[in-house]
Motif scaffolding. Sequence first.
Motif, PDB file in Angstrom:
ATOM      1  N   LYS A 101     -11.146 -22.568 -41.008  1.00 44.74           N
ATOM      2  CA  LYS A 101      -9.921 -23.124 -41.586  1.00 44.74           C
ATOM      3  C   LYS A 101     -10.073 -24.634 -41.739  1.00 44.74           C
ATOM      4  N   LEU A 102      -9.400 -25.163 -42.783  1.00 41.67           N
ATOM      5  CA  LEU A 102      -9.508 -26.588 -43.090  1.00 41.67           C
ATOM      6  C   LEU A 102      -9.070 -27.457 -41.917  1.00 41.67           C
ATOM      7  N   GLY A 103      -7.961 -27.098 -41.270  1.00 42.48           N
ATOM      8  CA  GLY A 103      -7.467 -27.883 -40.148  1.00 42.48           C
ATOM      9  C   GLY A 103      -8.457 -27.978 -39.013  1.00 42.48           C
ATOM     10  N   GLU A 104      -9.125 -26.838 -38.697  1.00 46.50           N
ATOM     11  CA  GLU A 104     -10.108 -26.829 -37.613  1.00 46.50           C
ATOM     12  C   GLU A 104     -11.291 -27.737 -37.945  1.00 46.50           C
ATOM     13  N   LEU A 106     -11.260 -30.411 -39.878  1.00 47.68           N
ATOM     14  CA  LEU A 106     -10.830 -31.806 -39.785  1.00 47.68           C
ATOM     15  C   LEU A 106     -10.756 -32.276 -38.336  1.00 47.68           C
ATOM     16  N   VAL A 107     -10.376 -31.392 -37.416  1.00 45.62           N
ATOM     17  CA  VAL A 107     -10.359 -31.732 -35.988  1.00 45.62           C
ATOM     18  C   VAL A 107     -11.782 -31.962 -35.503  1.00 45.62           C
ATOM     19  N   LYS A 108     -12.716 -31.076 -35.902  1.00 43.61           N
ATOM     20  CA  LYS A 108     -14.123 -31.227 -35.496  1.00 43.61           C
ATOM     21  C   LYS A 108     -14.738 -32.514 -36.049  1.00 43.61           C
ATOM     22  N   MET A 109     -14.259 -32.923 -37.231  1.00 42.85           N
ATOM     23  CA  MET A 109     -14.765 -34.165 -37.841  1.00 42.85           C
ATOM     24  C   MET A 109     -14.123 -35.408 -37.222  1.00 42.85           C
ATOM     25  N   ASN A 110     -13.217 -35.190 -36.230  1.00 42.43           N
ATOM     26  CA  ASN A 110     -12.494 -36.280 -35.572  1.00 42.43           C
ATOM     27  C   ASN A 110     -11.651 -37.114 -36.537  1.00 42.43           C
ATOM     28  N   VAL A 111     -11.178 -36.434 -37.582  1.00 41.21           N
ATOM     29  CA  VAL A 111     -10.312 -37.098 -38.559  1.00 41.21           C
ATOM     30  C   VAL A 111      -8.875 -37.105 -38.070  1.00 41.21           C
ATOM     31  N   ILE A 112      -8.428 -35.981 -37.505  1.00 38.60           N
ATOM     32  CA  ILE A 112      -7.087 -35.882 -36.916  1.00 38.60           C
ATOM     33  C   ILE A 112      -7.201 -35.244 -35.545  1.00 38.60           C
ATOM     34  N   LYS A 113      -6.191 -35.500 -34.714  1.00 38.97           N
ATOM     35  CA  LYS A 113      -6.142 -34.900 -33.389  1.00 38.97           C
ATOM     36  C   LYS A 113      -5.532 -33.504 -33.458  1.00 38.97           C
ATOM     37  N   ARG A 114      -5.825 -32.708 -32.430  1.00 42.79           N
ATOM     38  CA  ARG A 114      -5.276 -31.356 -32.360  1.00 42.79           C
ATOM     39  C   ARG A 114      -3.757 -31.365 -32.424  1.00 42.79           C
ATOM     40  N   GLU A 115      -3.110 -32.307 -31.696  1.00 46.58           N
ATOM     41  CA  GLU A 115      -1.644 -32.363 -31.666  1.00 46.58           C
ATOM     42  C   GLU A 115      -1.075 -32.679 -33.055  1.00 46.58           C
ATOM     43  N   GLU A 116      -1.767 -33.557 -33.781  1.00 48.67           N
ATOM     44  CA  GLU A 116      -1.307 -33.894 -35.128  1.00 48.67           C
ATOM     45  C   GLU A 116      -1.436 -32.689 -36.063  1.00 48.67           C
ATOM     46  N   LEU A 117      -2.528 -31.941 -35.929  1.00 42.07           N
ATOM     47  CA  LEU A 117      -2.710 -30.740 -36.751  1.00 42.07           C
ATOM     48  C   LEU A 117      -1.561 -29.757 -36.529  1.00 42.07           C
ATOM     49  N   ASP A 118      -1.186 -29.571 -35.255  1.00 40.68           N
ATOM     50  CA  ASP A 118      -0.093 -28.648 -34.945  1.00 40.68           C
ATOM     51  C   ASP A 118       1.184 -29.035 -35.681  1.00 40.68           C
ATOM     52  N   LEU A 119       1.474 -30.334 -35.701  1.00 38.49           N
ATOM     53  CA  LEU A 119       2.705 -30.799 -36.350  1.00 38.49           C
ATOM     54  C   LEU A 119       2.670 -30.551 -37.851  1.00 38.49           C
ATOM     55  N   TYR A 120       1.528 -30.788 -38.476  1.00 41.27           N
ATOM     56  CA  TYR A 120       1.433 -30.556 -39.923  1.00 41.27           C
ATOM     57  C   TYR A 120       1.454 -29.054 -40.254  1.00 41.27           C
ATOM     58  N   LEU A 121       0.863 -28.259 -39.399  1.00 40.50           N
ATOM     59  CA  LEU A 121       0.902 -26.809 -39.616  1.00 40.50           C
ATOM     60  C   LEU A 121       2.340 -26.292 -39.538  1.00 40.50           C
ATOM     61  N   ILE A 122       3.127 -26.853 -38.620  1.00 39.30           N
ATOM     62  CA  ILE A 122       4.526 -26.459 -38.490  1.00 39.30           C
ATOM     63  C   ILE A 122       5.272 -26.719 -39.782  1.00 39.30           C
TER      64      ILE A 122
END
Length: 604
Positions: A101-104, A106-122
């Motif tokens: 998944k795109l979000g995962e 971006l987290v691995k690339m250290n572009v966004i934090k896990r917590e930030e991804l959760d908020l955008y997914l919501i």
Amino acid sequence: MSEEYIIQCWSCLASFDAFTAGWCAHIPPSKICPYCLRCSCKAPEDYKEEVWKNAPKELIEERKSVSKGKEPLGELLLKSGKITPEILQAALKRQEAEGEKLGEILVKMNVIKREELDLYLISQKKVATISLKDKNVDIELVKKIGFNYCLKNKCLPIGVEEFQGEKILALVMVNPFDSFTISSVSSITSFKVIPYQAEPEEFENVIKELQRKFFRAEPSKKEGKEFPLIEGLIRSGIRRGAEEIYIEPHDYEFRIFFRIEGLLFKSVPISREDHPNLINSIMELSNLDKNLKNIPQKGKIILAEFRENYEIHVQSTPSRFENIISIKIIDKNSFGKNLEEIGLNELDMKDLTDTIEKREGISIVSAPLFNNSASTIYSIMNYYRRKGWKVTSVEPFIHIGIQGLNQFEMDERFPPSYVIKKAIDTQPDILFVFSLQDENSINILFRYSINFPIILELNSRNSAQAIHILRDIIGINPRLISERLKLVLNQRMIRRLCDNCKEPAMTPFEIDYKIEDLDTYEFKFYKEKGCEECNRTGFKGRFPIYELLKITPPIKELILKGANERTIRETAKKLGFITLGQNCVYKIVQGLTSTTEYLKGNFD
């Protein structure tokens, strides 16, 4: 605003005011029928086109304001400045290569934090899962929201954080798509709410621990109180033979309706000035939370006077003014009587029981709303309970509690599939599922029907339409239907002529062409007149008529080919299928009913 805009529900065929009905959560949204609680998002396109073509301007504007399109994750991150177009392009190429998944990525690339991804997914209605084992519940927030509210709506706050200058409440929920609860908690706390998914078993363990340590159950609020107006309404409904009482709040009054023998009768309205707290009193009496103004609720009224012979169920549905109340009255003496006594002919009875006793496959019991299909299903349940089978049911509410049955009640806070899987875990000999139109849940039932027979309730006008609803509206795979569906039993409740006042009639021209093959000289035709005994209607009581469609090889072939319901119906008639209309004619020539019921039934 226009005073009202009356539309007919595509599913249950009931009429209601679109202005007072609530919106569903789909994009774009549609109105929720207050009787069957279904939206019209899966209705045929011509139905939706007709509704919105004639809709008042105010309603169309309201719909536009409710609609909020959801953007792809990449576009959301670009607009917020979290990523650049170059980073997005690189992540998309990596996604294509790795399949993640795109979000995962971006987290691995250290572009966004896990917590930030959760908020955008919501913000896209995609919900992150969280474990309560390593999280601390915020006790002060639980107290503020109300422990009983958290218990009932399966939610727990686990903390508040600041994000982009806004305070965010993290709310762990069993059903994180429950927008009513999210909105209510946000209103109570004044925080923006971000829901997280919790495992139901884990949630139950935490809530029990909280109850043991910090909270006690609230005492009953109605001890010692009397509700003469409500008891009087119920007493009046029972005396008049009502199946349901509706209380609709308006500006200056409460409008009262009684559903008697399937028809809706308007009663004298109740003044708001005289009884300002009527709705709250009903909710209190039925153990509903009167503080939840925008959430559907259901409960029971238990009064000594009615307890022995009646089950009284209450449903509260949000509306523009105040909650609409539906009081369903179930007569224990006539509901779910012996299967041999419900009116099935000998051949249909044999086909039904022989099919079920093969111990696999799906059988459907269907009817339009307010035509008592639930009573027929209870008759089948009791039949197999008495035969010693292990019987399990999944119901929108427990119509009547029966000893020896495993009865599960649907809960709006849980996905239907969760409750169904819990019922399947009991390893039943036979499973009964009421009022279900959820594609995921019905697919589960079809898959499990290879192990045991399943009886499924649907709302449809005839047997062929039930197949059309399964295949073309709910979206079940035609091959799965043709392989697992065994029969469809459809029923209609017909009013019985009053024996005290019915009078002879000539052969009705409306059905003359349908009885040419019958020896009509042996029968007398009757028509309704009206007397005090039948409240001047000419009819007293109702009885069911049936049609049973067996899924034979020719019908299976038509299902696979996508044939419409008329083609299925006409083919079945050539194979000996007896329709509802034909059975209604038989009841007319027997003097049990009149052509009024035939014409009202709109039989084909």
